[in-house]
Write an enzyme that holds these catalytic residues in place. Structure first.
Site, PDB file in Angstrom:
ATOM      1  N   GLU A 148      -2.381   4.369   1.343  1.00 41.28           N
ATOM      2  CA  GLU A 148      -1.410   5.431   1.064  1.00 41.28           C
ATOM      3  C   GLU A 148      -0.096   4.721   0.792  1.00 41.28           C
ATOM      4  OE1 GLU A 148       1.542   7.430   1.603  1.00 41.28           O
ATOM      5  OE2 GLU A 148       0.865   8.419   3.447  1.00 41.28           O
TER       6      GLU A 148
ATOM      7  N   CYS B 109       6.963   9.682   2.505  1.00 37.33           N
ATOM      8  CA  CYS B 109       6.201   9.257   1.318  1.00 37.33           C
ATOM      9  C   CYS B 109       6.055  10.408   0.327  1.00 37.33           C
ATOM     10  CB  CYS B 109       4.859   8.670   1.703  1.00 37.33           C
ATOM     11  SG  CYS B 109       4.039   9.470   3.063  1.00 37.33           S
TER      12      CYS B 109
END
Ligand code: TXE
Length: 472
Positions: free
Chosen positions: A243, A277
Site C-alpha cells: 500500500e 495515504c
C-alpha cells in the site's frame, strides 16, 4: 484502566540507551525507543517461526477469540494508548484523530475475528470434487508508516494472526513507541512469540524484508521503499501486499452545492492534518463553482482549530516530522513562486511550534505544477479549475498512482458515470477516504497491489491449496 505512565513503563522500562523519541508538537522527550540489531531480528524471526505451528494448530475459532480478547484489552487501555499516540504521532485527541484511531484498532480486531472464509468447492463433476482451502503462510513481516501507525499496524496484524501466521512488526522509526505499546497490549491475549515488535532503522527493515523465513510482507509506505521491498523479496519470494503513496484526485461536478459538501470535502483532504495515504490531494472544480467551493472551504477551515496535540479542542495538529514539513512548505513556496494564489495559510504557524503548518488552499494551479503532481502529504490542497468533465477525468487519471479518487455532485447518476471512469482502487461519491473493514482496499499503478480488509484481506495472508478428490 492502564495509565499513560504505566503503559510507557511497561514498553520501555528504564533503559535510556535507545533512540530518543520527541513530541512533534512540543519537542519534548517521550522516551527512548529500543534499537534492535540484526541479531535481535534473527532471534525474533526464529522465535516467531517456532511459535507458528502451535498458533496455527490452536484452530480458527480460538484465534478469532484471541482477537476479540485483544480488542477488549485495547479498549481497556485506550486512553493511555490515545495519549501516547497523540504525543508521539502529533495528531490531536479528538476529531478523526487519536481517539478515532484507537477506536478503529478494536473495531478492526473484532470485524476481522468475525470474518468467515470457508473452503470453496471449485469443481464438482462426475469424477472429481476439487476444494479450495486456505492455510497459513508462516511468518509475516508487517512494515508500517508513521501517519496512522496503530490503525495501519492492525490492518496488517489482525488478518495475519487470524489466518494462523505469526507476525514480526517493524514500525516506522518516527512512531515506534505507540506501536510497541499496542503490541504489548495485544500480547496479553496471545501465546508467546506469535507477535513480536522490532524497533530499528531502515537497514534492519531491509534485512527483515529479505529474510529467507519471511513468507509474506505487508508494507505501507512510500513508493520508493515499496520498490526496494520488491527487490528484497527476489531472494525469499515473499508474497507482497504493497500500500504505497497516492495523489488522490477529487472532481466537483458543475451541479454541486458547495455548502452541502464542504464538511466532507474538507475532512477528505485534511484528515490527520493531510497526512493520510487515501486523502484528497488534488481537487478539480468546475469553473462555474470554482470560487464558491474555495469560499466554502475557507469559511469551513476557520472553524477547525489547529493546536497542541493534547489540547481537547484541537482538530488539526503538527506535521509529524521535519522531513515531511520541508516537503509541505517547499511545495507551497514553489507554487507561490510560480504565481499560484495562496487563498489561506501558506506559511508556517511558528507561534504554535516548529512543525505546525496551517490549512493551506492553493488556487490557480494547473497539472504539471509540482504541488499538483507530487504527493504533499500535509495540510495543503491545490485546487484546479476545469471546463469539461472529460478533461478533469483525464487529468485525474494522468499520474502514475491510483489509491483513491472521488466525485462530488448532487446528481448521483452523473457522479456514478464519472466514478466508473476513474482509475483508482477505491472511488467515493460525495466523500473521500472513508474506509470500511469489510470493503477491500488497495491501489493500482504506483500505489501498489494486493488487497486489505474483509475476506479478500484474509486470502492475502494465506496460502491457497486445492484438494482434488475422486468423486465418491
Ligand atoms: O516512508 P518509508 P517515510 C509517503 C509520504 C512521505 C514518504 C516518506 O509521501 O513523505 O512516504 O515517508 C521502512 N526495507 N508516505 O520515510 O521510507 C521504514 O523504516 C524494508 C505514504 O516514513 O516508505 C518504515 O517503517 N523496510 C504512506 C516504513 O518502511 C524499509 C505513509 C515506511 O518508510 C526499508 C507514510 C527497506 N529498504 C509515508 N526502507 C502511505 N501510503 O500512507 C524503509 N523501510
Amino acid at each position: 484502566m492502564t495509565t499513560y505512565d504505566e503503559l510507557l513503563q511497561r514498553v520501555l522500562g528504564d533503559d535510556t540507551s535507545g533512540k530518543p523519541v520527541r513530541e512533534p508538537a512540543t519537542g519534548e522527550l517521550i522516551g527512548y525507543a529500543p534499537l534492535h540489531s540484526a541479531d535481535d531480528l534473527e532471534s525474533a524471526i526464529s522465535r516467531a517461526d517456532r511459535a507458528q505451528p502451535g498458533w496455527a494448530a490452536l484452530g480458527d475459532a480460538a484465534r478469532a477469540n484471541a482477537l476479540r480478547r485483544a480488542a477488549d484489552l485495547v479498549d481497556g487501555s485506550s486512553e493511555a494508548l490515545v495519549e501516547l499516540l497523540a504525543r508521539e504521532q502529533g495528531k490531536p485527541l479528538n476529531g478523526p484523530n487519536a481517539r478515532f484511531e484507537v477506536g478503529a484498532v478494536s473495531t478492526w480486531l473484532r470485524v476481522t475475528a468475525d470474518l468467515q472464509l470457508d473452503p470453496q468447492v471449485v469443481v464438482e463433476d462426475e469424477n472429481l470434487v476439487a476444494e479450495l482451502v486456505y492455510e497459513p503462510l508462516g511468518v509475516v513481516a508487517a512494515i508500517g508508516p508513521w501517519n496512522w501507525p496503530l490503525m495501519i499496524g492492525i490492518w496488517q496484524i489482525a488478518p495475519s494472526l487470524r489466518m494462523g501466521n505469526t507476525v514480526i512488526v517493524k514500525p516506522s522509526g518516527y512512531t515506534p513507541l505507540s506501536v510497541l505499546a499496542l503490541i504489548s497490549i495485544l500480547n496479553e491475549a496471545l501465546p508467546a512469540d506469535v507477535l513480536i515488535g522490532i524497533s530499528a532503522g531502515r537497514d534492519v527493515g531491509a534485512l527483515l524484508a529479505a529474510h529467507r523465513r519471511i513468507a509474506k510482507i505487508m508494507f505501507t509506505g512510500s513508493t520508493a521503499t515499496g520498490r526496494s521491498i520488491i527487490e528484497s523479496s527476489a531472494g525469499n519470494l515473499a508474497r507482497l501486499t504493497l500500500e504505497l503513496g497516492g495523489n488522490d484526485a477529487g472532481i466537483v461536478l458543475p451541479d454541486t452545492d458547495p455548502e452541502a459538501i464542504v464538511g466532507d470535502l474538507f475532512w477528505g483532504a485534511f484528515i490527520n492534518t493531510g497526512q493520510t495515504c487515501a486523502a484528497l490531494k488534488r481537487l478539480y472544480v468546475h469553473e462555474s463553482q470554482y470560487e464558491n467551493v474555495i469560499d466554502a472551504l475557507v469559511r469551513f477551515s476557520t472553524s477547525v482549530p489547529l493546536g497542541p496535540s493534547l489540547d481537547e479542542t484541537s482538530l488539526l495538529g503538527p506535521v509529524q516530522n521535519q522531513a515531511q514539513f520541508e516537503i509541505v512548505s517547499g511545495l507551497v513556496e514553489d507554487a507561490r513562486a510560480r504565481g499560484a494564489r495562496i487563498v489561506t495559510g501558506g506559511s508556517p504557524a511558528k507561534e504554535l511550534g516548529d512543525l505546525f503548518y496551517p490549512v493551506t488552499l492553493v488556487a490557480d494551479v494547473t497539472d504539471g505544477d509540482p504541488i499538483v503532481d507530487e504527493e504533499q502529504f500535509g495540510p495543503v490542497l491545490p485546487i484546479i479549475k476545469y471546463t469539461e468533465v472529460d478533461e478533469a477525468v483525464r487529468n485525474a487519471n494522468r499520474l502514475n498512482v491510483g489509491l483513491g479518487a472521488s466525485v462530488w455532485s448532487s446528481d448521483l447518476a452523473a457522479a456514478s458515470e464519472v466514478a466508473g471512469k476513474l482509475k483508482a482502487g477505491s472511488v467515493w461519491i460525495n466523500r473521500h477516504g472513508t474506509l470500511h473493514p469489510l470493503a477491500p482496499f488497495g491501489g493500482v499503478k504506483g500505489s501498489g497491489y494486493g488487497l486489505e480488509f474483509g475476506v479478500d484481506g484474509l486470502k492475502a495472508v494465506a496460502a491457497p491449496k486445492v484438494i482434488h478428490r475422486p468423486r465418491a
